[in-house]
Design a protein around this motif. Structure first.
Motif, PDB file in Angstrom:
ATOM      1  N   TRP A  75      38.561  44.321  44.951  1.00  0.00           N
ATOM      2  CA  TRP A  75      37.461  45.160  44.492  1.00  0.00           C
ATOM      3  C   TRP A  75      37.635  46.585  44.981  1.00  0.00           C
ATOM      4  N   SER A  76      37.552  47.539  44.059  1.00  0.00           N
ATOM      5  CA  SER A  76      37.619  48.952  44.427  1.00  0.00           C
ATOM      6  C   SER A  76      36.226  49.577  44.434  1.00  0.00           C
ATOM      7  N   THR A  84      34.050  46.956  40.152  1.00  0.00           N
ATOM      8  CA  THR A  84      35.347  46.957  39.485  1.00  0.00           C
ATOM      9  C   THR A  84      36.385  46.308  40.381  1.00  0.00           C
ATOM     10  N   VAL A  86      40.654  44.384  40.246  1.00  0.00           N
ATOM     11  CA  VAL A  86      41.836  43.927  39.523  1.00  0.00           C
ATOM     12  C   VAL A  86      42.175  42.554  40.071  1.00  0.00           C
ATOM     13  N   THR A 109      41.667  43.580  34.529  1.00  0.00           N
ATOM     14  CA  THR A 109      40.710  44.424  35.238  1.00  0.00           C
ATOM     15  C   THR A 109      39.335  43.857  34.943  1.00  0.00           C
ATOM     16  N   ARG A 111      35.142  44.199  35.259  1.00  0.00           N
ATOM     17  CA  ARG A 111      34.006  45.102  35.467  1.00  0.00           C
ATOM     18  C   ARG A 111      32.718  44.288  35.363  1.00  0.00           C
ATOM     19  N   THR A 133      39.458  43.264  30.965  1.00  0.00           N
ATOM     20  CA  THR A 133      40.378  44.091  30.194  1.00  0.00           C
ATOM     21  C   THR A 133      41.791  43.633  30.518  1.00  0.00           C
ATOM     22  N   TYR A 134      42.528  43.252  29.488  1.00  0.00           N
ATOM     23  CA  TYR A 134      43.901  42.782  29.637  1.00  0.00           C
ATOM     24  C   TYR A 134      44.837  43.952  29.320  1.00  0.00           C
TER      25      TYR A 134
END
Length: 152
Positions: A75-76, A84, A86, A109, A111, A133-134
């Motif tokens: 998590w960022s 968000t 990855v 990714t 969200r 999101t791929y």
């Protein structure tokens, strides 16, 4: 014919047990990688067992059968507006059927958004939507961006 039915039944039972084991077993992450405990001032992510978490490392998307899960989440961001990360979406292709299918890993990714009060705990905000999101390969039939409501 009877041997074929018995063999199929055993295969299906073994597949169901393997799926159950994969969805419940997990290695203990080091303390520094453990998910944070929720605080009242930030939204939570509610899992299949109605547990709330913040910054989970793994998350099951297909609660009924475990055929899609997120793993290795980093998590960022985790704020009231959005979270968000990855990671990897591990998806069963269910070919020729789910118990005999193969799991494939797809970078993704993640969200989270739409924080609202949780019906079960009105004083707690929970994310209501997840988008995947791929950036490259993705499961057959999936769009580059897939958005789903999260359970309440």
């Amino acid at each position: 014919m009877r041997a074929s039915v018995v063999g199929t039944t055993i295969t299906l039972a073994a597949g169901a047990l393997l799926t159950a084991a994969m969805t419940t077993a997990s290695a203990s992450p080091p303390d520094s990688a453990a998910p944070h405990h929720p605080r009242a001032d930030r939204p939570v992510l509610v899992d299949c067992l109605w547990q709330r978490t913040v910054r989970p490392i793994d998350f099951i998307l297909a609660c009924g059968d475990g055929n899609s899960r997120l793993t290795g989440l980093r998590w960022s961001e985790w704020s009231p507006g959005e979270a968000t990360a990855v990671g990897v979406n591990v998806v069963n292709d269910c070919e020729p059927y789910c118990a005999a299918g193969t799991f494939h890993a797809y970078p993704v990714t993640v969200r989270l958004g739409g924080a609202k009060p949780w019906k079960e705990h009105p004083g707690v905000e929970r994310y209501t939507e997840i988008s995947l999101t791929y950036p490259g390969d993705r499961p057959e039939g999936y769009q580059r961006v897939m958005t789903y409501p999260l359970w309440d």
